[in-house]
Design an enzyme around this catalytic site. Structure first.
Site, PDB file in Angstrom:
ATOM      1  CG  ASP A  40      27.176  19.925  60.113  1.00  0.00           C
ATOM      2  OD1 ASP A  40      25.989  20.276  59.929  1.00  0.00           O
ATOM      3  OD2 ASP A  40      27.735  19.080  59.397  1.00  0.00           O
TER       4      ASP A  40
ATOM      5  CG  HIS B 237      18.485  25.385  63.655  1.00  0.00           C
ATOM      6  ND1 HIS B 237      19.719  24.954  63.203  1.00  0.00           N
ATOM      7  CD2 HIS B 237      17.604  25.126  62.643  1.00  0.00           C
ATOM      8  CE1 HIS B 237      19.591  24.467  61.981  1.00  0.00           C
ATOM      9  NE2 HIS B 237      18.331  24.554  61.625  1.00  0.00           N
TER      10      HIS B 237
ATOM     11  CG  LEU C  45      36.762  34.335  73.331  1.00  0.00           C
ATOM     12  CD1 LEU C  45      37.936  33.414  73.024  1.00  0.00           C
ATOM     13  CD2 LEU C  45      35.518  33.527  73.695  1.00  0.00           C
TER      14      LEU C  45
END
Length: 232
Positions: free
Chosen positions: A12, A29, A123
């Site tokens: 966010d 973004h 991962l």
């Protein structure tokens, strides 16, 4: 130090970060997309096994059309980059959410990425795209009910395990730790089922500035907590 096995993050603050710099939201973004690689690398170094990132929600379609268009382009670019990163780092990638409604190029990129990385053991990265937890639970319940009907069972036979088995995260352990950047303190329709017993961490740092040091600070805070279940 106690390391959370699975960390979920709500990314966010991209737009507000950009606005504070006098730049358009799309600039934020783009910066946020670049930061994903930084945090994946840091998570792997710390010893986190599963990392789940909230990239684009079902509610994000309500944003201005030019912003949505930019986000779709960024997601397409990042998914292609993820293919290379997955191979180089033995990283498995899975996409959470409903692919229906996404542009065809994104759906193809998702299929390719998941196929290329399906056997990787490093991962485990989950990216939530066109994801909303209520939608996910609804889809899972429908699938579980169809299985019950096919098996000739009653509604009373439906179990939590049946629903969990049909969630987008089936086979992935629930998050131990959830981080939300940029100061908001709500879940925003994110992993509502999976976060039932998760530790929460809220930071005012916007996502583009949430670097490896900020992630380590968050994990250090997790280490201090005494997780209790069932009132024990």
């Amino acid at each position: 130090m106690k390391i959370p096995e699975h960390v979920a993050i709500i990314l966010d603050g991209n737009g507000r970060w950009a606005k504070a710099k006098g730049m358009p939201r799309t600039y934020g973004h783009a910066a946020g997309a670049k930061n994903v690689e930084v945090i994946c690398k840091a998570a792997d170094e710390i010893g986190i096994k599963y990392l789940t990132l909230y990239a684009f929600s079902t509610e994000n379609w309500k944003r201005p059309s030019d912003e949505v268009s930019t986000l779709m382009k960024l997601l397409g670019t990042y998914l292609k980059k993820c293919m290379k990163l997955s191979v180089e780092n033995n990283m498995r990638c899975r996409i959470l959410g409903d692919p229906e409604g996404l542009p065809e190029n994104l759906r193809k990129a998702i299929d390719q990425l998941e196929e290329i990385s399906k056997d990787f053991t490093g991962l485990q990265l989950q990216i939530a795209i066109n994801y909303g937890s209520r939608d996910e639970i609804t889809r899972a319940a429908r699938k579980a009910c169809r299985d019950l009907i096919d098996a000739g069972k009653r509604p009373e036979d439906l179990t939590e395990e049946d629903i969990s088995a049909h969630l987008d995260t089936a086979g992935i352990p629930d998050p131990d730790f959830m981080i939300r950047t940029s100061g908001e303190e709500r879940l925003s329709n994110y992993l509502l089922w999976q976060l039932a017993y998760t530790e929460f961490y809220f930071t005012k740092t916007p996502w583009p500035d949430f670097n490896a040091d900020r992630l380590r600070e968050a994990v250090e805070e997790y280490d201090k907590r005494n997780r209790r279940f069932g009132g024990l």
